[in-house]
Scaffold this motif. Sequence first.
Motif, PDB file in Angstrom:
ATOM      1  N   GLY A   1       3.205  16.486  35.330  1.00  0.00           N
ATOM      2  CA  GLY A   1       4.628  16.550  35.030  1.00  0.00           C
ATOM      3  C   GLY A   1       4.999  17.627  34.042  1.00  0.00           C
ATOM      4  N   ILE A   2       4.127  17.876  33.044  1.00  0.00           N
ATOM      5  CA  ILE A   2       4.469  18.878  32.037  1.00  0.00           C
ATOM      6  C   ILE A   2       4.491  20.264  32.660  1.00  0.00           C
ATOM      7  CG2 ILE A   2       2.156  19.481  31.161  1.00  0.00           C
ATOM      8  CD1 ILE A   2       4.975  18.538  28.821  1.00  0.00           C
ATOM      9  N   THR A   3       3.575  20.520  33.601  1.00  0.00           N
ATOM     10  CA  THR A   3       3.541  21.814  34.276  1.00  0.00           C
ATOM     11  C   THR A   3       4.761  21.990  35.172  1.00  0.00           C
ATOM     12  OG1 THR A   3       1.125  21.768  34.237  1.00  0.00           O
ATOM     13  CG2 THR A   3       2.166  23.293  35.775  1.00  0.00           C
ATOM     14  N   ASP A   4       5.110  20.948  35.915  1.00  0.00           N
ATOM     15  CA  ASP A   4       6.251  21.051  36.821  1.00  0.00           C
ATOM     16  C   ASP A   4       7.563  21.223  36.063  1.00  0.00           C
ATOM     17  OD1 ASP A   4       6.944  21.046  39.638  1.00  0.00           O
ATOM     18  OD2 ASP A   4       8.049  19.200  39.225  1.00  0.00           O
ATOM     19  N   THR A   5       7.686  20.542  34.930  1.00  0.00           N
ATOM     20  CA  THR A   5       8.882  20.714  34.100  1.00  0.00           C
ATOM     21  C   THR A   5       9.007  22.168  33.639  1.00  0.00           C
ATOM     22  OG1 THR A   5       8.758  18.420  33.316  1.00  0.00           O
ATOM     23  CG2 THR A   5      10.043  19.961  31.982  1.00  0.00           C
ATOM     24  N   ALA A   6       7.885  22.757  33.251  1.00  0.00           N
ATOM     25  CA  ALA A   6       7.896  24.152  32.826  1.00  0.00           C
ATOM     26  C   ALA A   6       8.309  25.079  33.962  1.00  0.00           C
ATOM     27  CB  ALA A   6       6.512  24.546  32.303  1.00  0.00           C
ATOM     28  N   TYR A   7       7.951  24.749  35.196  1.00  0.00           N
ATOM     29  CA  TYR A   7       8.339  25.570  36.342  1.00  0.00           C
ATOM     30  C   TYR A   7       9.841  25.474  36.622  1.00  0.00           C
ATOM     31  CZ  TYR A   7       3.406  26.227  37.559  1.00  0.00           C
ATOM     32  OH  TYR A   7       2.076  26.574  37.557  1.00  0.00           O
ATOM     33  N   TRP A   8      10.441  24.319  36.371  1.00  0.00           N
ATOM     34  CA  TRP A   8      11.850  24.111  36.711  1.00  0.00           C
ATOM     35  C   TRP A   8      12.791  24.789  35.716  1.00  0.00           C
ATOM     36  CZ3 TRP A   8      14.438  22.782  40.843  1.00  0.00           C
ATOM     37  CH2 TRP A   8      13.833  22.003  41.839  1.00  0.00           C
ATOM     38  N   TYR A   9      12.375  24.920  34.450  1.00  0.00           N
ATOM     39  CA  TYR A   9      13.305  25.399  33.426  1.00  0.00           C
ATOM     40  C   TYR A   9      12.943  26.793  32.932  1.00  0.00           C
ATOM     41  CZ  TYR A   9      15.812  21.015  33.099  1.00  0.00           C
ATOM     42  OH  TYR A   9      16.608  19.940  33.389  1.00  0.00           O
ATOM     43  N   THR A  10      13.956  27.572  32.632  1.00  0.00           N
ATOM     44  CA  THR A  10      13.761  28.900  32.082  1.00  0.00           C
ATOM     45  C   THR A  10      13.531  28.810  30.578  1.00  0.00           C
ATOM     46  OG1 THR A  10      16.159  29.160  31.907  1.00  0.00           O
ATOM     47  CG2 THR A  10      15.098  30.045  33.875  1.00  0.00           C
ATOM     48  N   SER A  11      13.173  29.926  29.987  1.00  0.00           N
ATOM     49  CA  SER A  11      12.676  29.927  28.612  1.00  0.00           C
ATOM     50  C   SER A  11      13.680  29.403  27.597  1.00  0.00           C
ATOM     51  CB  SER A  11      12.237  31.342  28.227  1.00  0.00           C
ATOM     52  OG  SER A  11      13.305  32.258  28.386  1.00  0.00           O
ATOM     53  N   GLU A  12      14.985  29.558  27.862  1.00  0.00           N
ATOM     54  CA  GLU A  12      15.984  29.142  26.874  1.00  0.00           C
ATOM     55  C   GLU A  12      15.939  27.646  26.579  1.00  0.00           C
ATOM     56  OE1 GLU A  12      16.693  30.824  29.585  1.00  0.00           O
ATOM     57  OE2 GLU A  12      17.810  32.660  29.115  1.00  0.00           O
ATOM     58  N   ARG A  13      15.585  26.866  27.596  1.00  0.00           N
ATOM     59  CA  ARG A  13      15.619  25.407  27.417  1.00  0.00           C
ATOM     60  C   ARG A  13      14.276  24.731  27.675  1.00  0.00           C
ATOM     61  NH1 ARG A  13      20.283  22.673  30.604  1.00  0.00           N
ATOM     62  NH2 ARG A  13      19.848  21.040  29.098  1.00  0.00           N
ATOM     63  N   ARG A  14      13.263  25.527  27.996  1.00  0.00           N
ATOM     64  CA  ARG A  14      11.994  24.930  28.414  1.00  0.00           C
ATOM     65  C   ARG A  14      11.377  24.052  27.333  1.00  0.00           C
ATOM     66  NH1 ARG A  14       9.033  29.418  29.810  1.00  0.00           N
ATOM     67  NH2 ARG A  14      10.186  29.456  31.778  1.00  0.00           N
TER      68      ARG A  14
ATOM     69  N   LEU B   1      10.540  20.108  27.800  1.00  0.00           N
ATOM     70  CA  LEU B   1       9.160  19.617  27.715  1.00  0.00           C
ATOM     71  C   LEU B   1       9.049  18.504  26.669  1.00  0.00           C
ATOM     72  CD1 LEU B   1       7.188  22.988  27.895  1.00  0.00           C
ATOM     73  CD2 LEU B   1       7.246  21.211  29.649  1.00  0.00           C
ATOM     74  N   ALA B   2       9.767  18.687  25.548  1.00  0.00           N
ATOM     75  CA  ALA B   2       9.744  17.659  24.507  1.00  0.00           C
ATOM     76  C   ALA B   2      10.396  16.367  25.000  1.00  0.00           C
ATOM     77  CB  ALA B   2      10.461  18.173  23.261  1.00  0.00           C
TER      78      ALA B   2
END
Length: 447
Positions: free
Chosen positions: A139-152, A156-157
């Motif tokens: 899940g942590i990897t997939d969340t990182a794929y869905w969001y761009t750097s501004e909100r990633r 993740l938190a």
Amino acid sequence: MSSGEPSDPSSAGVRGGPKRALSVLTFGYFVGFAGVVVYGPVASEFEDVLGLSGVLLGLLVAAPQLTGSLLRIPFSAWADSVGAKKPFSVLLGLSVVGMGGLLAILVAAYPDGLTLAHYPLIFLFGSLSGCGIAAFSVGITDTAYWYTSERRGTMLALFAGLGTTSPGLFTIVSPFALLAFGLTGTYAAWFAFLLVGTILFVVFAVDSPYFQYRKRGLDEQEARDRARGAGQELFPGGDALASIRTAATIPRSWLLTAMFFVSFGGYLALTTWFPSYWSNFHGLDVRTAGVVTALTFTLLSALFRASGGAISDRVGGEVTTIASFGLVVLSTLALVGTANLYVAVAATVVLGAGLGIASAAIYQLLPRYVPEAVGGASGLVGGLGGFGGFVVPPLLGLFVDLRGVSGYATGFVVYLVLGLVALGIAVALYRSEPTTVPTETPAPTGD
């Protein structure tokens, strides 16, 4: 993009969007992570019925950590090959099988027919019930794929923080359910929760845009181009297992793993052990023991962990780990030496703070100390480090076997020693020269 989300994923042919993905992933992890306390809050019931020694009790309450930790590495690699939905669903499905097996044993044999001969099966099904814990790395990897750097970072938190609240909540609820519905009824309700949660996840989960396009038959480059148009920034970085092999050749990976073994492994181990400590050593009833465990340790440590990243960013990960493991040493020293309930409660709060903050600080250090293989080191740290949740409870149980009830207190000397070792590693890292931060950081894969 300023919002940190794809502007219109549906227009790019993507099913779902970041908010839906995050919500379903967090829900799925909440469901799966509840398996970490499958035995802890009701351990005394199994202890009495089966006549367990301290070591066997420690192994039993730690059973979910065995699969929950070790499966993180291969399943995170699998997720980087096929997307998150399938591996995540398989892990939750294995948890359902484990809980169903436990329920079947209880229906067939509890209470009069349940004997020590059932212990291997109970241990096996408890291990399967913990498979959902491994969904974190997916899940942590997939969340990182869905969001761009501004909100990633924020997303993740949210995923990690909200998902890890389930052990604390179940630690509170389980003893009340045990008294209201009995052991069999409690596990029946738990099985229904897991089954319904797994079905909901399978129905609503969506892979990140890149994997959706790949499954439609697009080649690698075209899938990446279309996914970028849908707002995806991060992509699988190649052979995840190769990255793990590279990380395994770097000594600093193992130093970070050892510290995480103490911090997050300790969180897992003591979440399942504290209910027995409060009830057997301090004489609290099972309901009160569950509430005290959750409020002074399980939930509180998760909250401290959420703040650990910000503290590390402000004062540095090395200083944060040194201070955190210092708290671990002081608090376990107090727990070893006191029989006073109020002193023990205060020490437990300090211990939870130390373990929670240290767990976050270690991941802040990781890109600086292992830039050659951040993803692989993250998998090693999260998978093998979390294995401390399985190794430590039997050691605590050994003290109970050797010293009787007083062993519940003196057993914390195990964590006193581990805390000193971790503190020594943290000081050594502080005195060493950190490696330059990599210009590109892969999606995190550990806990």
